[in-house]
Scaffold this active site. Structure first.
Site, mmCIF file in Angstrom:
data_model
loop_
_atom_site.group_PDB
_atom_site.id
_atom_site.type_symbol
_atom_site.label_atom_id
_atom_site.label_comp_id
_atom_site.label_asym_id
_atom_site.label_seq_id
_atom_site.Cartn_x
_atom_site.Cartn_y
_atom_site.Cartn_z
ATOM 1 N N CYS A 196 3.104 8.933 1.243
ATOM 2 C CA CYS A 196 1.904 9.480 0.971
ATOM 3 C C CYS A 196 1.943 11.050 -0.172
ATOM 4 C CB CYS A 196 1.810 11.148 2.053
ATOM 5 S SG CYS A 196 0.085 12.059 2.122
ATOM 6 N N HIS A 219 4.038 5.135 12.595
ATOM 7 C CA HIS A 219 4.314 4.047 10.995
ATOM 8 C C HIS A 219 5.413 6.208 11.311
ATOM 9 C CE1 HIS A 219 3.260 4.066 6.822
ATOM 10 N NE2 HIS A 219 3.580 5.220 6.866
ATOM 11 N N HIS A 262 8.521 7.961 8.577
ATOM 12 C CA HIS A 262 9.224 7.269 7.560
ATOM 13 C C HIS A 262 10.885 8.285 7.935
ATOM 14 C CE1 HIS A 262 5.909 7.245 4.313
ATOM 15 N NE2 HIS A 262 5.397 7.357 5.597
ATOM 16 N N ARG A 316 0.802 -0.372 -0.120
ATOM 17 C CA ARG A 316 0.444 -0.084 0.294
ATOM 18 C C ARG A 316 0.840 1.016 -0.096
ATOM 19 N NH1 ARG A 316 -0.271 4.591 2.533
ATOM 20 N NH2 ARG A 316 -0.144 3.382 4.600
ATOM 21 N N ASP A 317 1.227 1.356 1.151
ATOM 22 C CA ASP A 317 2.598 2.451 1.265
ATOM 23 C C ASP A 317 3.418 2.509 0.773
ATOM 24 O OD1 ASP A 317 3.157 5.376 2.209
ATOM 25 O OD2 ASP A 317 3.833 4.372 4.388
#
Length: 316
Positions: free
Chosen positions: A234, A201, A203, A11-12
């Protein structure tokens, strides 16, 4: 301490790539991740396919996943329509997401935080059989507004608890938040809502995600998102970088066989040496692997349309 990692590559990791990976190839990647020992895998987001065409086959992916004892597949939704689509496809574990920043919420979901939460709350109430958990984007730093006040973050956390959700993820969407700031915000919300299970989550713009994860583990946080090869970001957060590389995070926290997955699934960057498995500041286009390729010279490559800067919301 045993730590649970959700791999978010499908997904990401894929949502911001300049190519669209076929459904069959996504299913092959999911199989490889399971073979590598991953027990929790985020496989799709049910968002507007016109805005995120990489996720247009979310329903097909979820409906085609094999049932494997002990393995949980999760999906993501930004609104009631996304939740409805996910349930119809057979999703059983759905992450509902909003932002802690109004500007990012407008860019990412096309609506204010309050409206997004109201929409999600109504939909969550309609599916009591589904295991919902929450994610809060830009929980610490927003690309538009800067640092997020922990008190405001707490309001969003409590909005999710009012829906009956007790698992809440906090995302450093840009990967620029200092570890100390992440931990201070986490301490604030945990002190006010101690009965919630929190996960992170992270980054990795400043190469501090692993330090933040280690600090969080010391305080008892046991769930983290990470991505095969460090892919991810994103599409609607200027300055975003990739997600924590799972091989590096796995070395800190737990021991799934990441080499088996990376050898089967993707590019030299994914299955390279330890130095290349950490994040690369300038991400190359999706590469063609040298063996058992997911992409070959004869594989049609579908490139998403260029996104308009005036229409950036991706919920539906």
């Amino acid at each position: 301490m045993k730590v649970e990692i959700t791999d978010v590559f499908l997904r990401d990791g894929l949502q911001d790539e300049p190519v669209i990976v076929s459904t069959a190839h996504k299913l092959e990647i999911a199989e490889a991740l399971v073979d590598a020992g991953l027990k929790r895998i985020e496989v799709a987001s049910f968002v507007n396919p016109k805005r995120v065409p990489q996720m247009a086959d979310a329903a097909e992916v979820v409906a085609s996943l094999p049932t494997v004892p002990g393995v949980t597949y999760t999906s993501l939704a930004l609104n009631g329509r996304g939740i409805q689509r996910a349930v119809e496809a057979g999703a059983t574990d759905i992450q509902v997401v909003t932002s802690a920043s109004q500007t990012h919420s407008n860019a990412n979901a096309g609506q204010a935080i309050e409206d997004a939460l109201a929409n999600l709350g109504a939909a969550v109430a309609g599916f009591p059989e589904i295991r919902f958990f929450a994610g809060i984007s830009t929980a610490f730093t927003c690309p538009f507004e800067g640092a997020i006040d922990p008190a405001y973050l707490l309001r969003v956390v409590r909005a999710f608890t009012d829906m009956g959700i007790t698992d809440v993820g906090l995302a450093d969407t840009l990967g620029t938040t200092p570890s100390e700031q992440v931990m201070a915000s986490l301490h604030h919300v945990r002190g006010a809502e101690p009965d919630i299970t929190y996960y992170l989550h992270l980054h990795n713009a400043h190469s501090q995600a692993l330090a933040t994860a280690s600090a969080a583990v010391e305080t008892g946080v046991v769930r983290f998102d990470a991505a095969l090869g460090g892919y991810g970001g994103c599409p609607f957060a200027p300055g975003r970088t990739a997600t924590s590389p799972r091989r590096s995070l796995s070395g800190t926290c737990t021991t799934p066989d990441t080499r088996r997955a990376s050898t089967r699934t993707a590019s030299p960057r994914l299955c390279g040496s330890p130095s290349t498995s950490s994040l690369i500041p300038r991400r190359p286009a999706f590469s063609i692997p040298p063996a058992k390729p997911l992409f070959t010279a004869s594989t049609p490559v579908h490139r998403p349309p260029r996104r308009s800067s005036h229409q950036t919301f991706w919920g539906q």
